[in-house]
Enzyme design. Structure first.
Site, PDB file in Angstrom:
ATOM      1  N   GLU A 159      19.944  16.865  29.308  1.00  0.00           N
ATOM      2  CA  GLU A 159      19.796  15.432  29.014  1.00  0.00           C
ATOM      3  C   GLU A 159      20.789  14.915  27.981  1.00  0.00           C
ATOM      4  O   GLU A 159      20.406  14.284  26.997  1.00  0.00           O
ATOM      5  CB  GLU A 159      18.347  15.139  28.589  1.00  0.00           C
ATOM      6  CG  GLU A 159      17.351  15.569  29.654  1.00  0.00           C
ATOM      7  CD  GLU A 159      15.899  15.283  29.299  1.00  0.00           C
ATOM      8  OE1 GLU A 159      15.610  14.905  28.154  1.00  0.00           O
ATOM      9  OE2 GLU A 159      15.043  15.440  30.185  1.00  0.00           O
ATOM     10  N   GLU A 266      13.801  19.928  38.744  1.00  0.00           N
ATOM     11  CA  GLU A 266      12.456  19.673  38.185  1.00  0.00           C
ATOM     12  C   GLU A 266      11.706  18.641  39.010  1.00  0.00           C
ATOM     13  O   GLU A 266      11.129  17.686  38.482  1.00  0.00           O
ATOM     14  CB  GLU A 266      12.566  19.141  36.743  1.00  0.00           C
ATOM     15  CG  GLU A 266      13.369  20.014  35.813  1.00  0.00           C
ATOM     16  CD  GLU A 266      13.454  19.471  34.384  1.00  0.00           C
ATOM     17  OE1 GLU A 266      12.709  18.540  34.036  1.00  0.00           O
ATOM     18  OE2 GLU A 266      14.282  19.996  33.623  1.00  0.00           O
TER      19      GLU A 266
HETATM   20  C1  XIL Z   1       8.292  18.864  29.863  1.00  0.00           C
HETATM   21  C2  XIL Z   1       7.157  19.819  30.131  1.00  0.00           C
HETATM   22  O1  XIL Z   1       6.746  19.696  31.468  1.00  0.00           O
HETATM   23  C3  XIL Z   1       6.034  19.520  29.207  1.00  0.00           C
HETATM   24  O2  XIL Z   1       4.994  20.460  29.383  1.00  0.00           O
HETATM   25  C4  XIL Z   1       6.539  19.554  27.772  1.00  0.00           C
HETATM   26  O3  XIL Z   1       5.534  19.219  26.921  1.00  0.00           O
HETATM   27  C5  XIL Z   1       7.686  18.583  27.602  1.00  0.00           C
HETATM   28  O4  XIL Z   1       8.679  18.892  28.522  1.00  0.00           O
HETATM   29  N1  XIL Z   1      12.744  17.077  31.384  1.00  0.00           N
HETATM   30  C6  XIL Z   1      12.892  18.414  31.088  1.00  0.00           C
HETATM   31  C7  XIL Z   1      11.682  19.255  30.955  1.00  0.00           C
HETATM   32  O5  XIL Z   1      14.017  18.940  31.049  1.00  0.00           O
HETATM   33  O6  XIL Z   1      11.867  20.274  30.003  1.00  0.00           O
HETATM   34  C8  XIL Z   1      10.491  18.431  30.590  1.00  0.00           C
HETATM   35  O7  XIL Z   1       9.366  19.278  30.639  1.00  0.00           O
HETATM   36  C9  XIL Z   1      10.326  17.278  31.548  1.00  0.00           C
HETATM   37  C10 XIL Z   1      11.498  16.364  31.454  1.00  0.00           C
END
Ligand code: XIL
Length: 352
Positions: A159, A266
């Site tokens: 990010e 994701e």
């Molecule tokens: C999220 C997880 O799903 C949660 O459990 C945690 O509390 C915060 O992070 N982008 C990402 C992930 O790269 O690491 C994030 O995951 C969701 C958004």
């Protein structure tokens, strides 16, 4: 979103296309008796998980049956690994790595450098740049080195692009080590720690914010030009059920235009975050299935060498981070009991 600049004809056209796709998704075979995701996907298919979930035998069995790659949901992040006194803990990621090994599933590392996490132990390092530099390098060497040979790849920088796509984010890392330089260093240190892992730049909202996608691609080019061993591009794909048809396919093919492997890293498709194109709320589940079908189809159409993996951000709705935020959301392929939904049938139906 209907802003003044939106072409009405295009909007009506995409609404019609959406209705047609919804009908197609409805016509999918019943989700019961579906084959497993990993048995039908011609590329690695993954899920995220947390170590504690492995204590639930039904969850562990579902994971072992369905996927061929695992991403720790948070236990490979600095927030978990870096303790207040600066020491590192690996209990959670080690447990996940051991499970992956015993189940014959590959592991994916997530994430080394993330603007959102700057542990107090690093914040306190109010010293010369050289000491900060060394601590940063040591961290990456320790973490990526520990899982060397066990992971298929790493999200090295997560990010980095600003929310609106205007430039890059500011963070402790960029302030101390330079806007581009902290990323170049992270890739170089990760390469030093693990020569075989594919090293990724990973980001989100690349589908619905074209400017962010353009900045992301320019950043990837800048990293390559600066000598960073960038090996792949990750698109998180946290999207909503009313995502306009075509946006996902465009994103995947734009990312592939650089020639690097792509990780759809994701994916989830929120029902509750939908607010645009689908006015009839009862059509949202069908919209969700349509989005999953488009993602599977677009990813399948990449050349095999560019299909790094397709990762779902969880399998059962009840385990989703989105559901923790809004209990009404049902963003994944399996219901709370681990039964495949219409979305799973649509994803499988989209594979080519
Ligand atoms: C999220 C997880 O799903 C949660 O459990 C945690 O509390 C915060 O992070 N982008 C990402 C992930 O790269 O690491 C994030 O995951 C969701 C958004």
């Amino acid at each position: 979103m209907t802003g003044p600049g939106v072409n009405r004809r295009a909007l009506i056209g995409s609404a019609l296309a959406l209705a047609a796709c919804e009908r197609r998704a409805d016509a999918q075979t019943s989700p019961a008796n579906l084959p497993t995701l990993r048995s039908v996907a011609p590329f690695p298919v993954g899920t995220c998980l947390q170590a504690v979930q492995l204590d639930d035998p039904a969850f562990a069995a579902l994971v072992a049956a369905q996927v061929s790659q695992l991403t720790p949901e948070w236990e490979m992040k600095m927030e978990y690994i870096v303790q207040d006194d600066g020491s590192l803990r690996f209990e959670g990621p080690d447990k996940i790595a051991a499970f992956a090994r015993s189940a014959g599933i590959r592991l994916f590392g997530h994430t080394l450098v993330w603007y959102a996490q700057s542990p107090p132990a690093f914040e306190r390092l109010d010293v010369s740049r050289i000491a900060f530099d060394a601590a940063y390098r040591n961290y990456i060497l320790a973490v990526a080195g520990r899982y060397r040979g066990q992971v298929s790849g790493w999200d090295v920088v997560n990010e980095a692009v600003a929310e609106d796509g205007e430039g890059w984010r500011d963070s402790l890392w960029s302030r101390k080590l330079g806007a581009l330089n902290h990323m170049v260093l992270a890739f170089q240190h990760a390469r030093e720690a693990d020569p075989d892992a594919v090293l990724f730049l990973n980001d989100y909202n690349l589908e619905n914010i074209p400017k962010k996608r353009a900045t992301f691609l320019k950043l990837a080019e800048a990293l390559l030009k600066a000598g960073a061993p960038l090996g792949g591009l990750g698109t998180q794909t946290h999207v909503a059920a009313d995502l306009a048809p075509g946006e996902l396919s465009r994103t995947i093919s734009d990312l592939a235009s650089l020639g690097l492997p792509v990780h759809l890293s994701e994916m989830d498709v929120s029902i509750t975050r939908s607010e645009g194109l689908i006015k009839d709320r009862t059509r949202l589940a069908a919209g969700q299935a349509r989005v999953y079908a488009e993602a599977a189809e677009a990813f399948s159409s990449l050349p095999p060498s560019q299909r790094f993996a397709f990762t779902h951000w969880g399998l059962r709705d009840g385990d989703s981070w989105l559901k923790r935020e809004n209990a009404a959301d049902t963003p994944l392929l399996f219901d709370d009991q681990g039964r495949p939904k219409a979305a799973a049938a649509a994803w499988i139906g989209g594979l080519r």
